[in-house]
Write an enzyme that holds these catalytic residues in place. Sequence first.
Site, mmCIF file in Angstrom:
data_model
loop_
_atom_site.group_PDB
_atom_site.id
_atom_site.type_symbol
_atom_site.label_atom_id
_atom_site.label_comp_id
_atom_site.label_asym_id
_atom_site.label_seq_id
_atom_site.Cartn_x
_atom_site.Cartn_y
_atom_site.Cartn_z
ATOM 1 N N LYS A 76 0.851 -1.199 0.000
ATOM 2 C CA LYS A 76 0.000 0.000 0.000
ATOM 3 C C LYS A 76 0.884 1.246 0.000
ATOM 4 C CE LYS A 76 -3.949 2.088 2.445
ATOM 5 N NZ LYS A 76 -4.898 1.989 3.586
ATOM 6 N N SER A 151 -9.937 2.173 2.604
ATOM 7 C CA SER A 151 -9.021 2.892 1.763
ATOM 8 C C SER A 151 -7.992 2.015 1.051
ATOM 9 C CB SER A 151 -8.257 3.922 2.615
ATOM 10 O OG SER A 151 -7.436 3.273 3.558
ATOM 11 N N SER A 175 -10.423 -0.132 6.772
ATOM 12 C CA SER A 175 -9.764 0.002 5.467
ATOM 13 C C SER A 175 -9.037 -1.240 4.958
ATOM 14 C CB SER A 175 -8.772 1.165 5.496
ATOM 15 O OG SER A 175 -9.438 2.397 5.414
#
Lengths: 489, 95
Positions: A76, A151, A175
């Site tokens: 990420k 997210s 998330s």
Amino acid sequence: MLNSSLKELAQALAGKKISSVELTQLYLDRINRLNPAINAYVSTQPERSLAQAKAADARLAAGDAGPLTGIPLAQKDIFCAEGWLTTCGSKMLANFVSPYDATVIQKFDAAGAVNLGKTNMDEFAMGSSNETSFFGPVKNPWDQSRVPGGSSGGSAAAVAARLAPAATGTDTGGSIRQPAALCNLTGLKPTYGVVSRWGMIAFASSLDQAGPMARSAEDCGLLLNAMAGFDPKDSTSLERPVEDYTRELNAPAAAKPLAGLKIGLPKEFFGEGCDAAVMAAIQAAIEQYKALGAEMVEVSLPNMKLSVPAYYVIAPAEASSNLSRFDGVRYGYRAPEYDSLDDMYAKSRAQGFGAEVKRRILIGTYVLSHGYYDAYYLQAQRIRRLIAEDFVAAFKQCDVILGPTSPSTAFKLGDKAGDPVQMYLSDIYTIAVNLAGLPGMSLPCGFAEGLPVGLQLIGNYFDEARLLNVAHRYQQVTDWHGRAPAGLE
Amino acid sequence: MSLTPDQVRRIAHLARIETSEAEVQTTLEHLNGIFSLIEEMQAVNTQGVEPMAHAQDLAQRLRDDVVSESDRRAAFQAVAPETEAGLYLVPKVIE
């Protein structure tokens, strides 16, 4: 190869059926071909990835390999990685090449894993659909007109589209779990403090926690083994003995492997507000768990409905403080024109942050400001304790808690983008876990009109190994988690 | 509760985010929507409940006061918008 588990990949690498360079190239080629449509990655550096793969091959040849040596992973874009663009999905950091590695990145490097690239995300991890990214939304591989969740939407889409065998995510209010649910993955948010936050760009520091996103509980366990551990550089990292999170997974098969396990069903998870098709899949999973020997117990989390309001005070308050560092002085975006220092701050931040990030900074600034602190921030912290105490009481009656991860399957791109409150309510089942600091995971449990449904399991503090085992036993008798989206060859 | 345009201007100033008049109006609408959600908290009686700042009730660790990092100033300043002689440059603040 694309559907192999991490264990199978490690065996293929050890048995010289494929080299890490070949495996990495296979994924880089797929990323080249498919990423323009999915937008899961915001940056790749093939030469760096292949150099890491080559080094991993040398370790494999020397007999110095661990379970992740030579395995490519997506990271990420919230994790600083030296020499890599680290944007956090923001224009503010669109030019930021990190001069250092996050602890999580260091640990994967030490394990010999290959960094395939950095994945797209909601700006500063603020969002539930990946639509707030400066680099454009990610498309859900199961239906490209829909969101992947957020997210960690880029990580979820990358693994679902077989653009990576597994990925990292971070979870402040859901998330990891919500995008895992929307993309048919298995994702785990560990107990707060288990994985180091050092070098992970801060959103809400008392809630942020990194974890694995993969296709099975077994894969998540292997990744968590590499990620977890005390880090003196993180002031809230917990000093605990090293654990093997996969230790319960190898118990011999039994007719009722979960006999004696008490699963709590909070009535607040089974009331109105959840789509009927999602609930039908959850109910079927409950029957499956009964067949595995588990006993269902009704529990209650009476303050859960307050988790969204309390979260939208606490998380923005912490964010407004954390994001004050982005001022156009030491790194990141600086406005091209300004007429004073104050003007430079105000213009750099106005131009560098997107609308959702600004909203949250403004909420946080307001609730922390003089005259409003007690009514909002302290009240939210008191409610936070009530929510945490609800879980303590529930875990006196059960071992794990089960419910839906998200009230709906993946929604259409644009459907909620203009309405922050509707977007916030899509995290109704995940946020309480962050406020309490508990471990939680999402695993695939079926489909509704072709879209994946996620089952959420919540554990007591430090019960990751048990959670993974409860998920693993279900995955041994179901095949939802093995299904791949069509049309991505 | 409902925010006023003046309050939006004030918090935008405190947060150092330049906000145009047109943005004040849309921001006001969004923030009021969010605060109507947050207001649900106000009906809850929390008298006597200790605020919970953190998921783990921990004392902050102390460490020995020793040098643990090497000098990487050049690497860290390489990502800055403007530097000179090891210093960060900003607009003049003292006449």
